[in-house]
Design an enzyme around this catalytic site. Structure first.
Site, PDB file in Angstrom:
ATOM      1  CG  ASN A  71      -1.886   1.127   1.256  1.00  0.00           C
ATOM      2  OD1 ASN A  71      -1.527   2.236   1.630  1.00  0.00           O
ATOM      3  ND2 ASN A  71      -3.130   0.881   0.861  1.00  0.00           N
TER       4      ASN A  71
ATOM      5  CG  ASP B 278      -5.013   6.648   2.969  1.00  0.00           C
ATOM      6  OD1 ASP B 278      -3.855   6.366   2.604  1.00  0.00           O
ATOM      7  OD2 ASP B 278      -6.014   6.176   2.396  1.00  0.00           O
TER       8      ASP B 278
END
Length: 308
Positions: free
Chosen positions: A126, A231
């Site tokens: 990610n 995030d």
């Protein structure tokens, strides 16, 4: 009143004001609209351009700072997510669809840095960060294998969602932190003594002490998100931590963990990155749009060269 701009900054602690965190541009500048889901901005100083990911469209886009032109840098691109640079200025990309971390060499060729751990395929890398010793650290949730929207639906061979370190010499992929629900953004503090990791599904940021041998200890919760979900995360050169908080905009934290204030961004903020010639321009990937905000704070400096 007609023409009045919406509020951009929200001060929650006086240190947000005295630190001049809100003394930059009074509104966001939209650099590009037309992504399906924008992520992973990284500024390339040598070329004065920014690269970022448009994951569902399986492409990396390029914005030229000198002209404002936007074009496709790479497509297909393995459903890319997070991007960063190493000490040589080479692009490091987390390819969710290909379930690997790659490096783009100066001649444009692509080298695979990591794709397996103990013989098993990674889930869907990610975000990545490079330490000054040349090691590459990355998070590996399951977002890219959950559906076909941001990758390819599949099963986790590892059966866990972890953070890994790639040794710069041996290229060994080593597990450094586990116990996450959805590990996402990660960043070293300015002196590289601590590693911060956001867990989007647990809705908090954890902090680890970094040992000289590349192992971690600790893992305490540094901050919990009361408004949104975390995030990716970035530091400025005063030690404040800035966090993309999805529906909560961009959060700014003091080193002691206090939420100082927020940047109120329309849409869902996935990723942020400091860049520009003075590192005081924040690039914000939110929903379908890439925004820019010239600020009165400065991001941490780029890495010194290390390793081949």
């Amino acid at each position: 009143m007609p023409g009045e701009q919406p509020q951009l900054y929200e001060t929650l602690d006086e240190r947000f004001r005295t630190g001049r965190c809100q003394a930059g541009d009074s509104r966001l500048e939209a650099l590009y609209e037309g992504c399906r889901w924008a992520e992973g901005p990284v500024y390339v100083p040598a070329g004065r351009y920014l690269l970022w990911s448009d994951i569902p469209n399986d492409r990396l886009l390029r914005w030229d700072e000198t002209t404002g032109a936007v074009g496709v840098f790479r497509s297909p691109a393995g459903y890319p997510n997070g991007n960063t640079l190493d000490g040589q200025g080479r692009l490091i990309t987390c390819e969710q669809g290909n379930r690997r971390v790659t490096r783009t060499e100066h001649d444009g060729s692509v080298t695979v840095i990591a794709e397996r751990f103990q013989g098993k395929r990674l889930n869907s890398p990610n975000d990545a960060v490079v330490k000054s010793d040349g090691s590459v650290w990355f998070s590996d949730p399951e977002f890219g294998i959950a559906t076909d929207y941001e990758g390819h639906r599949g099963e986790s061979e590892i059966g866990a969602r972890n953070v890994y370190r790639v040794d710069p010499g041996s290229c060994e992929v080593r597990l450094v932190a586990d116990g996450f629900q959805g590990p996402n953004g990660l960043v070293f503090d300015p002196d590289e003594h601590r590693l911060y990791v956001s867990d989007s599904l647990a809705n908090h940021i954890r902090v680890f002490d970094v040992r000289d041998d590349g192992t971690l200890s600790g893992g305490e919760v540094f901050a919990e998100c009361a408004n949104g979900n975390f995030d990716n995360i970035r530091f400025d050169d005063e030690g404040r931590l800035w966090a993309a908080a999805l529906h909560g905009g961009v959060h700014c934290y003091d080193p002691d963990g206090t939420l100082l204030g927020r940047i109120l961004v329309p849409g869902t903020v996935a990723n942020i990155r400091f860049g520009g010639a003075r590192r005081n321009r924040m690039f914000i990937a939110a929903d379908t749009t890439l925004y820019s905000l010239v600020m009165s704070v400065t991001g941490t400096p780029p890495l010194p060269p290390a390793g081949p």
